[in-house]
Design a protein around this motif. Structure first.
Motif, mmCIF file in Angstrom:
data_model
loop_
_atom_site.group_PDB
_atom_site.id
_atom_site.type_symbol
_atom_site.label_atom_id
_atom_site.label_comp_id
_atom_site.label_asym_id
_atom_site.label_seq_id
_atom_site.Cartn_x
_atom_site.Cartn_y
_atom_site.Cartn_z
ATOM 1 N N MET A 178 15.184 44.706 -8.037
ATOM 2 C CA MET A 178 15.697 45.104 -8.723
ATOM 3 C C MET A 178 17.252 45.159 -7.978
ATOM 4 O O MET A 178 17.564 46.480 -7.427
ATOM 5 C CB MET A 178 15.301 45.786 -9.676
ATOM 6 C CG MET A 178 16.093 46.014 -10.840
ATOM 7 S SD MET A 178 16.181 44.635 -12.252
ATOM 8 C CE MET A 178 14.363 44.662 -13.096
ATOM 9 N N SER A 179 18.451 44.785 -8.750
ATOM 10 C CA SER A 179 19.712 44.958 -8.464
ATOM 11 C C SER A 179 20.657 44.866 -9.397
ATOM 12 O O SER A 179 20.313 44.629 -10.462
ATOM 13 C CB SER A 179 20.285 44.117 -7.315
ATOM 14 O OG SER A 179 21.128 45.130 -6.565
ATOM 15 N N ILE A 180 21.656 44.475 -9.509
ATOM 16 C CA ILE A 180 22.834 43.903 -10.104
ATOM 17 C C ILE A 180 23.964 43.075 -9.557
ATOM 18 O O ILE A 180 25.456 43.139 -9.820
ATOM 19 C CB ILE A 180 23.682 45.894 -9.880
ATOM 20 C CG1 ILE A 180 24.821 46.381 -9.027
ATOM 21 C CG2 ILE A 180 23.124 46.665 -10.821
ATOM 22 C CD1 ILE A 180 25.560 47.495 -9.064
ATOM 23 N N GLY A 181 23.393 42.319 -8.726
ATOM 24 C CA GLY A 181 23.374 41.273 -8.236
ATOM 25 C C GLY A 181 22.642 40.400 -7.891
ATOM 26 O O GLY A 181 21.807 40.721 -6.931
ATOM 27 N N LYS A 186 24.985 43.362 -2.513
ATOM 28 C CA LYS A 186 24.938 44.552 -3.979
ATOM 29 C C LYS A 186 24.108 45.235 -4.060
ATOM 30 O O LYS A 186 23.043 45.076 -3.601
ATOM 31 C CB LYS A 186 24.498 43.252 -5.169
ATOM 32 C CG LYS A 186 25.941 42.288 -5.115
ATOM 33 C CD LYS A 186 27.265 42.915 -6.202
ATOM 34 C CE LYS A 186 28.248 42.112 -5.928
ATOM 35 N NZ LYS A 186 28.485 40.655 -7.411
ATOM 36 N N GLY A 187 24.418 46.471 -4.997
ATOM 37 C CA GLY A 187 23.645 47.639 -5.358
ATOM 38 C C GLY A 187 23.615 48.161 -4.344
ATOM 39 O O GLY A 187 24.561 48.370 -3.871
ATOM 40 N N SER A 188 22.954 49.659 -4.494
ATOM 41 C CA SER A 188 23.241 51.061 -3.966
ATOM 42 C C SER A 188 22.459 50.897 -2.704
ATOM 43 O O SER A 188 21.579 49.791 -1.786
ATOM 44 C CB SER A 188 22.046 52.189 -4.874
ATOM 45 O OG SER A 188 20.450 51.012 -4.764
ATOM 46 N N SER A 189 22.345 51.478 -1.451
ATOM 47 C CA SER A 189 22.295 51.629 -0.676
ATOM 48 C C SER A 189 20.584 51.442 -0.570
ATOM 49 O O SER A 189 20.070 50.923 0.355
ATOM 50 C CB SER A 189 22.361 53.195 0.203
ATOM 51 O OG SER A 189 22.033 54.175 0.090
ATOM 52 N N VAL A 191 18.682 49.954 -2.186
ATOM 53 C CA VAL A 191 18.723 48.616 -3.095
ATOM 54 C C VAL A 191 19.074 48.102 -1.241
ATOM 55 O O VAL A 191 18.131 47.290 -0.912
ATOM 56 C CB VAL A 191 19.352 48.156 -4.101
ATOM 57 C CG1 VAL A 191 18.954 46.979 -3.540
ATOM 58 C CG2 VAL A 191 18.370 48.685 -4.960
#
Lengths: 332, 332
Positions: A178-181, A186-189, A191
């Protein structure tokens, strides 16, 4: 097969809904031991549900739905949740099923049954109904850990793969992060570091699965990944967002178009029945806590008897297909 | 009022949908400057939309929807997004509107327009339609920052309050913090530390708002908090989950009950029109990037002319109600 320990005191509709669910499960020849307070489970009450002959593990306390999990499990030693988890630990039961306080169920399972060797953190795996797909999508972690490390997400993926294969027969599960792209960048560290771990080929080959990369919130209910991996904070927020949107959608239909039960509205509700039934949490049997030494099924707090029955069936199947042993093999 | 700079090259349906949206906006006497490639915006094309007399800022490049935002904005200096943001920086326009690459819109705004003094990070504020509530719920951050600090969430709350009051007239906005349980002890360390900041009384008193504590995913579409504060990772996942669930719900209706346009199905779709219209992202006008020195409206990539019109109206209103000045006052 060892009997399944069912927490008679857990859930918004306990003990009635639980007892009726147990009655339905026994009609399918599932061997059950009830755990609860004998004052609430007297002979007359049990007889109402044809449970005169059921075995009872006595527990004088019931952990309230809103109790702080950790301290409740530590201080209420004679609670039904502790006694149920102890029954698994002591080899008297193969699984616990509870519709009670989720955090306390988790804490009792962790404390009494213990973690599988090598498992950093257990995770809650929740099934989501997917249109035009035979098996649900499984998301984990849906709330066991409010914070996570990349290595834990690597294990969540492994546990999810093993569970999806055992529970739903998915041969080569597809795993998404699960990520934002979609891009690996993309995503938090958390992710980005988890992406590196998950994209390694060795574990995919070993477990017979495929990492398909990052997915997004809109993939939750589509046929994209079978196993959706995320931290317990994100997973829990996603779970509750999906429940909330579905609830509001349903309410808006009733409010604008009308309830079922009229000539005008029935064709709609009849046509939509498969969808509503698919999305109805009572039909899924609940979530499982993966990573503890025993099967632990967490049913929805609002479980009705059908939900309890399905949770017990899920527990029975998880025991029968040896999921815990397969998890041990995959992690160690 | 200064004119609004509209990115003619941004979005899945550019430039046609953008030009038609601009035509509709000019019918409401909104003063617009188009930004884009003169080859695509020749006299004949413009005449088709009654835009013969519109001012054009020339930009030879268009940043693709899937380009990496940071590098695209840095290397494509003559892109429509850069030129639009420069028009605001140079006092030639009061706002930018784009349905293009969200990350690039954000990057261009940040790079060319700059941050408001004192703002640690800008945030994307997205409106959500709520049943039986006159104003939408605003969630921020919906994706500007994949990671966040507690202090940033404190600022997101302030910016959300100011925006909700300016844009929707909510007098005493209620602020909720997205978490996985109502108690202050629930959630990640980011959430727990943010809770401490948000629960302080001074900022609430100063801004005339009320912090109602933690909220959950199921509060997204209900009348609970007006401003939902979260980090950009969680916010973006929630946004896309909600969109995904709504989309699947709608598809399942069409699949099981039938499309609009028949005697059997029309009563349902007619009754549900207010709901579908409420949830239709084309009707919201898009999200705004709060915290930069100028108004920046991010329209949905799939915007149709109505969506472009609504995004332009939103930009016009944000300029007219002096939202950027109010944000400056609240943060400094």
């Amino acid at each position: 097969m060892l009997q399944i320990a069912v927490d008679a005191m857990g859930g918004d509709n306990a003990p009635e809904a639980v007892l009726e669910g147990v009655r339905l499960a026994r009609e399918q020849d599932i061997d059950i031991v009830l755990v609860g307070n004998p004052d609430d489970l007297d002979a007359d009450t049990l007889a109402t549900y044809n449970l005169e002959d059921i075995e009872l593990i006595e527990a004088s306390q019931a952990i309230p739905m809103d109790a702080e999990p950790g301290s409740a499990v530590r201080t209420m030693k004679d609670s039904s949740l502790n006694r149920a988890a102890e029954a698994v630990r002591d080899g008297k039961a193969s699984a616990i099923v509870s519709a009670g306080n989720t955090g306390a169920t988790m804490a009792a399972a962790l404390l009494k049954m213990g973690r599988i060797k090598g498992v950093a953190r257990p995770a809650i795996a929740t099934p989501f109904f997917v249109r035009k797909k035979d098996t649900p999508n499984i998301m984990l972690d849906c709330g066991a850990n409010a914070e996570a490390q990349p290595e834990w997400l690597g294990q969540f993926a492994k546990m999810g793969v093993v569970y999806t294969r055992d529970a739903y027969g998915v041969k080569i599960p597809k795993v998404g992060l699960m990520s934002i792209g979609e891009e690996a960048s993309k995503g938090s560290s958390l992710v980005k570091n988890s992406f590196e771990i998950l994209s390694q080929k060795d574990w995919q080959k070993e477990l017979g699965c495929e990492f398909i990369g990052n997915i997004e919130g809109r993939d939750l209910l589509v046929d994209s990944a079978d196993v959706l991996v995320t931290d317990g904070f994100t997973g829990n927020v996603v779970l509750k967002t999906a429940e909330g949107v579905a609830t509001e959608f349903f309410k808006s239909i009733v409010e604008n178009f009308g309830s079922p039960g009229s000539k005008a509205t029935d064709p709609f509700y009849e046509a939509m029945e498969p969808v509503f039934e698919g999305w109805n949490p009572n039909n899924t049997g609940g979530a499982v806590l993966l990573g503890v030494k025993g099967v632990c099924v967490i049913a929805h707090g609002s479980s009705n008897p059908t939900a309890i029955l399905n949770a017990i069936v899920l527990a029975r199947d998880s025991v029968a297909n040896d999921n815990v042993q397969h998890l041990k093999d995959a992690i160690s």
